[in-house]
Design a protein around this motif. Structure first.
Motif, mmCIF file in Angstrom:
data_model
loop_
_atom_site.group_PDB
_atom_site.id
_atom_site.type_symbol
_atom_site.label_atom_id
_atom_site.label_comp_id
_atom_site.label_asym_id
_atom_site.label_seq_id
_atom_site.Cartn_x
_atom_site.Cartn_y
_atom_site.Cartn_z
ATOM 1 N N GLY A 85 9.898 2.984 -1.255
ATOM 2 C CA GLY A 85 8.972 3.573 -0.292
ATOM 3 C C GLY A 85 8.885 2.751 0.973
ATOM 4 N N CYS A 86 8.025 1.738 0.951
ATOM 5 C CA CYS A 86 7.837 0.920 2.147
ATOM 6 C C CYS A 86 9.184 0.332 2.594
ATOM 7 C CB CYS A 86 6.817 -0.179 1.865
ATOM 8 S SG CYS A 86 6.118 -0.879 3.377
ATOM 9 N N ASP A 87 9.275 0.119 3.881
ATOM 10 C CA ASP A 87 10.551 -0.158 4.564
ATOM 11 C C ASP A 87 11.629 -0.874 3.748
ATOM 12 O OD1 ASP A 87 8.953 0.764 6.603
ATOM 13 O OD2 ASP A 87 9.375 -0.871 7.964
ATOM 14 N N LYS A 88 11.348 -2.127 3.377
ATOM 15 C CA LYS A 88 12.418 -2.962 2.818
ATOM 16 C C LYS A 88 12.691 -2.649 1.359
ATOM 17 C CE LYS A 88 12.327 -4.934 6.731
ATOM 18 N NZ LYS A 88 11.249 -4.064 7.236
ATOM 19 N N THR B 243 10.840 3.153 9.879
ATOM 20 C CA THR B 243 11.912 2.668 8.998
ATOM 21 C C THR B 243 11.850 3.303 7.611
ATOM 22 O OG1 THR B 243 11.917 0.613 10.222
ATOM 23 C CG2 THR B 243 13.019 0.600 8.094
ATOM 24 N N ALA B 244 10.648 3.461 7.060
ATOM 25 C CA ALA B 244 10.553 4.013 5.703
ATOM 26 C C ALA B 244 11.074 5.450 5.674
ATOM 27 C CB ALA B 244 9.114 3.961 5.207
ATOM 28 N N SER B 245 10.639 6.277 6.628
ATOM 29 C CA SER B 245 11.103 7.673 6.650
ATOM 30 C C SER B 245 12.578 7.744 7.006
ATOM 31 C CB SER B 245 10.278 8.494 7.641
ATOM 32 O OG SER B 245 8.949 8.602 7.188
ATOM 33 N N GLY C 79 1.275 7.127 0.295
ATOM 34 C CA GLY C 79 2.566 7.352 0.934
ATOM 35 C C GLY C 79 2.909 6.265 1.933
ATOM 36 N N HIS C 80 4.096 6.396 2.501
ATOM 37 C CA HIS C 80 4.523 5.416 3.500
ATOM 38 C C HIS C 80 4.324 5.992 4.895
ATOM 39 C CE1 HIS C 80 8.231 7.724 3.987
ATOM 40 N NE2 HIS C 80 8.499 7.622 2.698
ATOM 41 N N CYS C 81 4.633 5.198 5.908
ATOM 42 C CA CYS C 81 4.391 5.593 7.301
ATOM 43 C C CYS C 81 4.946 6.986 7.571
ATOM 44 C CB CYS C 81 5.040 4.590 8.243
ATOM 45 S SG CYS C 81 4.208 3.003 8.253
ATOM 46 N N MET C 82 4.138 7.794 8.273
ATOM 47 C CA MET C 82 4.528 9.209 8.436
ATOM 48 C C MET C 82 5.128 9.508 9.792
ATOM 49 S SD MET C 82 1.608 8.987 9.946
ATOM 50 C CE MET C 82 0.144 8.636 9.019
ATOM 51 N N GLY D 121 5.863 -5.298 0.898
ATOM 52 C CA GLY D 121 4.973 -4.487 1.730
ATOM 53 C C GLY D 121 5.039 -4.965 3.167
ATOM 54 N N GLU D 122 5.210 -4.034 4.055
ATOM 55 C CA GLU D 122 5.421 -4.390 5.464
ATOM 56 C C GLU D 122 4.164 -4.950 6.120
ATOM 57 O OE1 GLU D 122 8.332 -4.978 7.985
ATOM 58 O OE2 GLU D 122 8.586 -3.980 6.071
ATOM 59 N N THR D 123 2.990 -4.487 5.645
ATOM 60 C CA THR D 123 1.786 -4.820 6.398
ATOM 61 C C THR D 123 1.165 -6.162 6.025
ATOM 62 O OG1 THR D 123 0.515 -3.501 4.803
ATOM 63 C CG2 THR D 123 1.143 -2.424 6.872
ATOM 64 N N LEU D 124 1.324 -6.608 4.798
ATOM 65 C CA LEU D 124 0.617 -7.818 4.369
ATOM 66 C C LEU D 124 1.511 -9.048 4.264
ATOM 67 C CD1 LEU D 124 -1.592 -6.259 1.519
ATOM 68 C CD2 LEU D 124 -2.225 -6.671 3.885
ATOM 69 N N PRO E 90 0.805 -1.221 0.000
ATOM 70 C CA PRO E 90 0.000 0.000 0.000
ATOM 71 C C PRO E 90 0.842 1.278 0.000
ATOM 72 C CG PRO E 90 -0.852 -1.574 1.598
ATOM 73 C CD PRO E 90 0.436 -2.142 1.086
ATOM 74 N N CYS E 91 1.988 1.246 0.645
ATOM 75 C CA CYS E 91 2.828 2.448 0.731
ATOM 76 C C CYS E 91 3.396 2.854 -0.626
ATOM 77 C CB CYS E 91 3.971 2.208 1.709
ATOM 78 S SG CYS E 91 3.413 1.668 3.329
ATOM 79 N N ASN E 92 3.405 1.930 -1.588
ATOM 80 C CA ASN E 92 3.985 2.211 -2.906
ATOM 81 C C ASN E 92 2.916 2.224 -4.002
ATOM 82 O OD1 ASN E 92 6.113 1.702 -1.206
ATOM 83 N ND2 ASN E 92 7.291 0.500 -2.667
HETATM 84 FE FE1 FES Z 1 4.986 0.641 4.596
HETATM 85 FE FE2 FES Z 1 5.216 1.511 7.190
HETATM 86 S S1 FES Z 1 3.983 -0.087 6.370
HETATM 87 S S2 FES Z 1 6.258 2.150 5.434
#
Ligand code: FES
Length: 575
Positions: free
Chosen positions: A124-127, A203-205, A196-199, A88-91, A56-58
């Motif tokens: 974008g998303c963390d990894k 880790t993403a920011s 966007g990614h986590c605000m 994606g970090e969440t799924l 989702p972040c990307n």
């Molecule tokens: Fe994607 Fe936090 S879940 S950056």
């Protein structure tokens, strides 16, 4: 634009040929209307896209890629977008980190095997950020990073709420009986309300900030919100710039020097960045060939203050950070500790990019003289419980717990933890040290973000919000607490963590950089004799390859055979 004379572009080994193979290389690309003049030797730019609806972040990266393409065309290049594995970090189960190295292999081989002269990395998303930087580093072509940007601030019942950090806080409130389940559900729609990614400074920011601090992006990359028009401007400008970088032969290794990594480590302290950056920067350095060690994190960041008042260490969110001046305003404050001459993607030094950066809000970005928090670098611990190191982020910890000795309450793995934690009969109080094993690179496998384990309900009900926790796991960059992570060697590799038992006394001394298990050598030797090494969790496939070759956290958790680079040459072609 300064062009390297007599340089034959890599892509011309494909498109410059006049024979049967040249026909094949060009003709199939013409099926969507590419005119012949695009193959005339102009820089061919790969746009490495981690777009996926499962990340989702990307999910806005198609738009971002179109902006990059416009920029490439404007500068006289030929853009070709390609997908790579998106994490994606969440799924993604069991944890996205299990696949970081796999995605990096996809990136590396996709770049090397194709007629590309330069690369734009959409991350974008963390990894996705470390995976792309690692893979591209192993090819060492000119490359520029474009991050997707953070989401707008979450808004819940009139107040800001931050990705991840708000979830951890609210779920503890629900477990303590102080928040209704319906309110918890309502918060879901309020927290993540834009692309966007986590605000938070998760880790993403953090990694987007590392990209900028390393010099791998244009200034401003770290903080422009994903939905702000200026994010598209940055993408377009990056598309223009990569064409120039190809002409200047500005390969990644010219930017990713030892000085660049040192600047990034110092910047990470100043932003109160995620502990995950430790592992990712070690892995990226390993690919590009820079000698960086876990100890460098402590040596370089040890005395540095945190300047940025952002969750999870502080109050604000990435949108506020951007409006306050973003990363250039932070780097300007670091003038006495950074290497001012480090080269960045726009061809200027880091200092030239940041020396005049304005600061519009001193409550969000503090000065070096009056920081938000003192001594905020990542602390690297040693001791008989972590002979190869462990880390803690003091700025996210409870100061009173940074020196603490407590009785261990041990969980053998994450399932055991979930099973035991809510048990009202569990013999635990707030002075205990929660110890979680088998969540490291091999043990989980994939080094789960399980280190910030929840507190037992009977402790929570007393109003206690933090306890000392020790594990070989990672922690979400959005999490907080007195949490010791990345214990190496991990339990599944036979580290001393595997030998801890309920009731052992564990001593944490962050000032002394010490993590000690008060058990005699003889007793530890007896326990070790009974320890049985775990088998690979799968007999085949990626998990087996990963388990057999992953290195420990203190080395960046890369696969042993992926460390280093092979360049971009491909001597054979099957046509
Ligand atoms: Fe994607 Fe936090 S879940 S950056």
């Amino acid at each position: 634009m300064s062009e390297t004379p007599h340089r034959v572009r890599r892509s011309q080994a494909w498109f410059g040929r006049q024979d049967r193979d040249g026909f094949i290389y060009r003709s199939w690309l013409k099926n969507r209307g590419i005119p012949h003049d695009q193959f005339d030797g102009r820089p061919v730019i790969g746009i490495c896209n981690t777009y996926s609806e499962l990340t989702p972040c990307n999910s806005h990266f198609r738009t971002l890629a179109e902006q990059v393409k416009i920029g490439v065309w404007e500068a006289g290049g030929f853009p070709l977008e390609f997908p790579v594995m998106s994490l994606g970090e969440t799924l993604l189960r069991p944890t996205a980190m299990l696949f970081r190295n796999l995605a990096s292999m996809d990136v590396e081989e996709s770049i090397r095997g194709n007629p590309l002269d330069g690369i734009v990395l959409l991350m974008g998303c963390d990894k996705t950020t470390p995976a792309l930087l690692m893979g591209a580093s192993s090819c060492d072509l000119p490359a520029i990073g474009v991050s997707g940007g953070p989401m707008l601030n979450g808004k819940f019942r009139g107040a800001d709420t931050g990705s991840g950090t708000g979830v951890w806080q609210m779920s503890e409130e629900v477990r303590a009986g102080r928040m209704a389940q319906e309110d918890f559900f309502e918060a879901e729609s309020c927290m993540h309300r834009s692309h966007g990614h986590c605000m938070t400074m998760g880790t993403a920011s953090t990694m987007a900030s590392m990209v900028e601090a390393l010099g791998m992006s244009l200034p401003g990359n770290a903080a422009i919100p994903a939905v702000d028009g200026r994010r598209n401007v940055l993408a377009r400008a990056s598309g223009r710039r990569i064409v120039e970088m190809v002409n200047e032969d500005m390969v990644m290794s010219k930017i990713l020097t030892r000085a660049a990594f040192e600047n990034a480590i110092r910047t990470n302290a100043a932003i109160g960045g995620s502990t995950n950056a430790v592992i990712h920067l070690l892995a990226i350095a390993g690919r590009i060939g820079i000698d960086l060690s876990l100890a460098d994190w402590d040596t370089l960041g040890r005395d540095l203050p945190c300047l940025v008042n952002l969750q999870p260490s502080g109050k604000y969110l990435m949108e506020d950070f951007y409006y306050a001046g973003g990363l250039p305003a932070v780097i300007r404050e670091l003038d006495s500790v950074i290497d001012r001459n480090a080269l960045t993607a726009n061809g200027k030094s880091l200092w030239d990019n940041c020396k005049d950066a304005p600061n519009w809000n001193r409550d969000v970005i503090h000065s070096f003289a009056e920081p938000f928090k003192a001594d905020a670098g990542i602390a690297v611990l040693r001791g008989n419980l972590c002979p190869d190191g462990a880390v803690i982020k003091p700025s996210a910890a409870t100061p009173a717990l940074l020196q603490h000795t407590g009785r261990a309450v041990v969980f053998e793995n994450s399932e055991h933890m979930h099973q035991r934690l809510d048990d009202e009969n569990l013999d635990v109080d707030e002075h205990c040290v929660l110890v979680l094993k088998n969540c490291g690179p091999k043990g989980y496998p994939g080094m789960a973000e399980a280190g910030n384990m929840p507190l037992p309900p009977k402790v929570l009900r007393k109003g206690i919000t933090d306890m000392v926790r020790v594990s070989d796991a990672r922690m979400s960059g959005t999490a907080y607490g007195t949490v010791i992570l990345h214990v190496a060697p991990e339990a599944a590799a036979g580290g001393p963590l595997a030998l801890v038992r309920d009731g052992d006394m564990v001593e944490l001394d962050v000032a002394g950089r010490r993590l000690h298990l008060h058990v005699s050598e003889q007793e530890l030797a007896r326990r070790r004799a009974d320890w049985i090494a775990p088998e690979a969790p799968a007999p085949r496939g990626w998990v087996k390859l990963y388990f057999d070759h992953v290195q420990q956290a203190n080395l960046g958790a890369d696969l042993d055979f992926l460390v280093g680079k092979s360049g971009a040459a491909v001597p054979k072609d099957n046509h």
